[in-house]
Design an enzyme around this catalytic site. Sequence first.
Site, mmCIF file in Angstrom:
data_model
loop_
_atom_site.group_PDB
_atom_site.id
_atom_site.type_symbol
_atom_site.label_atom_id
_atom_site.label_comp_id
_atom_site.label_asym_id
_atom_site.label_seq_id
_atom_site.Cartn_x
_atom_site.Cartn_y
_atom_site.Cartn_z
ATOM 1 N N CYS A 195 -13.268 -25.684 -1.207
ATOM 2 C CA CYS A 195 -14.685 -26.257 -1.094
ATOM 3 C C CYS A 195 -15.297 -26.097 -2.582
ATOM 4 C CB CYS A 195 -15.421 -25.507 -0.326
ATOM 5 S SG CYS A 195 -17.172 -25.890 -0.102
ATOM 6 N N CYS A 198 -18.480 -23.302 -1.728
ATOM 7 C CA CYS A 198 -18.218 -21.902 -1.703
ATOM 8 C C CYS A 198 -16.822 -21.416 -1.668
ATOM 9 C CB CYS A 198 -18.750 -21.654 0.019
ATOM 10 S SG CYS A 198 -17.703 -22.507 1.201
ATOM 11 N N CYS A 227 -15.452 -28.747 4.443
ATOM 12 C CA CYS A 227 -15.166 -27.321 4.298
ATOM 13 C C CYS A 227 -15.366 -26.522 5.750
ATOM 14 C CB CYS A 227 -16.268 -26.736 3.518
ATOM 15 S SG CYS A 227 -16.326 -24.904 3.521
ATOM 16 N N CYS A 230 -18.689 -24.212 5.181
ATOM 17 C CA CYS A 230 -20.175 -24.597 5.014
ATOM 18 C C CYS A 230 -20.438 -26.115 5.423
ATOM 19 C CB CYS A 230 -20.625 -24.192 3.363
ATOM 20 S SG CYS A 230 -19.616 -25.364 2.479
ATOM 21 N N CYS A 253 2.983 -34.657 -6.533
ATOM 22 C CA CYS A 253 4.125 -35.079 -7.303
ATOM 23 C C CYS A 253 3.816 -35.794 -8.386
ATOM 24 C CB CYS A 253 5.343 -35.350 -6.408
ATOM 25 S SG CYS A 253 5.020 -36.631 -5.582
ATOM 26 N N HIS A 280 8.774 -39.967 -4.064
ATOM 27 C CA HIS A 280 8.778 -38.802 -4.968
ATOM 28 C C HIS A 280 8.763 -39.468 -6.333
ATOM 29 C CE1 HIS A 280 8.893 -34.583 -6.236
ATOM 30 N NE2 HIS A 280 9.897 -34.653 -6.555
ATOM 31 N N ASP A 297 12.352 -31.933 -12.742
ATOM 32 C CA ASP A 297 11.399 -32.055 -11.885
ATOM 33 C C ASP A 297 10.103 -30.969 -11.962
ATOM 34 O OD1 ASP A 297 9.980 -31.797 -9.260
ATOM 35 O OD2 ASP A 297 11.553 -32.828 -8.191
#
Length: 720
Positions: A195, A198, A227, A230, A253, A280, A297
């Site tokens: 978040c 917070c 969140c 909150c 990726c 990918h 990778d």
Amino acid sequence: MVARKFLVRHDDSDFAVDYDTDDGLEVFKFQLFSLTSIPPDEQKILGSDDDRAVLDDSDLVSISERLRLVSVNGQVKKEQDLGGHGAEMEKSDEELARMLQEEEDALMFQQFDREEEIERRIRPYISQVLMYEDANRQESARRSVPVEKLEEKALVSLAKEGNFKPTQSEQDHAFLLQLLFWFKQSFRWVNAPPCDDCGSETINNRMGIPLRSESDYGASQVELYRCNACSKITRFPRYNDPLKLLETRRGRCGEWANCFTLYCRAFGYESRLILDFTDHVWTECFSPMLGRWMHLDPCEGIYDNPLLYEKGWKKKLDYIIAIAKDGVFDVTKRYTRNWPEVLSRRNIAPEPILSSTLSKLRRECRQNFTSQLVAELEKRDRNEEELERNFLSKDDISVSLPGRQSGDKEWRISRSEFGQDEHCSLSSSSCPVRKCIDEHVTKIYNAFYPVISLFVERSFSKHRAVEVLQNFRCSLVDLKNSPFRTRRISVNAVSNGAQSDFHQMLPSFDQLLDALSLKSELNDNGRIDIYLAADPVKTSMALPVMFHALDDVIHNINICNKLDKYSLSWPLLKLNRICSGLVLASGEELPFGIVKSAFDGTRLSKWEEPNGAKGCWMMYKVLDDQQYELVAYELMSANDAPERDPKDWILEGSGDGGSSWHILDEQTSQLFENRFERKAYNITSRGFLANVFRFRFLTVRDAQATSRFQIGSVDLYASS
């Protein structure tokens, strides 16, 4: 398994087809479908010599290598055409022309749709890779990299292989690998962003509309997360501009490969982005040292293991396309060991259409190049095509490839990329014999003798001796923090207390400085200069060993009763450490847990045996077959996972190169209570001369909790 090559004729074209009997007739028909667009259920395969029909797998084993393919529908249509010849003659020439035109248009539109689908997938990446050539982006990338630190690590990695005078291509290759490892540590994977308000965990809520500030950096998609604490909404824009990714340093990726490929181009590596149609993305760089393209990778931190996805992740690959500033290439064969099976899944377009589409895109990429450059690139293309034609990745059965490590577990499982074992890693059960480059470790251990002897001679208290060593350590820290190619520090020769002791004793530290490839002298200003005496890489390789050896000596001084002549013995003094031998093991973790890491004198590495919890071994062969009487040895626990520590073991020696063995020591129920804890063992069976030593580790501390064995270091000590 029987491998055969067939020449299949269809209409006026011949097609060369590789066939593996393990795949069967069904896969063979899919191969023909990719080449001819005739669906498998409409194919009729005949022997060219005798018109014998191919009906099952066994026919493909015994039939001749020249085959003929006809379409069942086409054959029926032809017969119908012949039967209705009289009626057909009655049709007007105009109607016949119209029908032929409709058929031609249908085929053209079908081909156009297939070309369009291929282009739709690839074309966005062509624009993306051109961003890597932007001078401002490249400069921003270079500024964010600790270049000197990576250059030092690269040279040290080569030195640990015994290569102290690498060629430029070897240096470039080593630097690229260090760039990969650094990037893996510096970029952050995002499952769900924390978040913004917070910092608590969030959960995916919906997709949002990009803000202008987000779309300016190529974010066409924005994920919104709520969140859990909150209820505030956090935005996660999927940026496509690598310049922005240099700032955010997070993503999945796509972002990882995008940003890492920019880094590769920024440092002059010939690079291309690799697009896997099964979702990918990664990078390839051309390695002059290897003379070929190398797989990298960044998400996994794994290099030069193209079978990672098929063998480790268990992906069902189909199309893998390389995209660079100068063209687009089909590189699928590099990433599979079973091309016929992969070919059966390539159903977006027949192979000739795919090839012509990629050729068209290549020409577009090069349209503004000079004719000379285009000619050079076309020559390279022909060479690469020749290599690709018969290239299949070789499967080394001794190497274990892991399932996907990036992303949370549930996500990886949902994508069927988890592999077979959560704890599987890149490892080898068939290790090469490795040379230990550790003479500097033995020199450092021996070099403490004159220093500790002087402590005893001058009746130093333990506290005073420790202060002197800590002052020496502080000076080395300052030296380590200076530029590695020009390391130099200047210390005050006039001081009080422990510093004064250190400066007065400095001549006794000469052997330690020499072990670090350093020397000291008094300068014109009355200060003591400590600076490089030889190859800076030797100093870089020895400094970590010195720091850890100093810590160990300080620890041993603190736990001894007092410093006196009885202190001048092992394990405070570690003389005659055996070095520069050859080592072999039952298995090892790649690339950082190899067996010779146990002999490099640092806490930064370890030997890890992925399948060693219930038994593994290491064998050490002495340099030049010299014969040694072993009097003691030390083992050090590794950095983590105490359940992997050795518990029971047998140490053996051989005087005939390993043909016969003599037990030197046995230990059971050993417990390492701390990480980096050293345990010292004396050999009670003295007098045996050996040129090979073998540890048989029988079990680890908790073999129920792990399949792995690990040890931080192993040191063998001979009689004087």
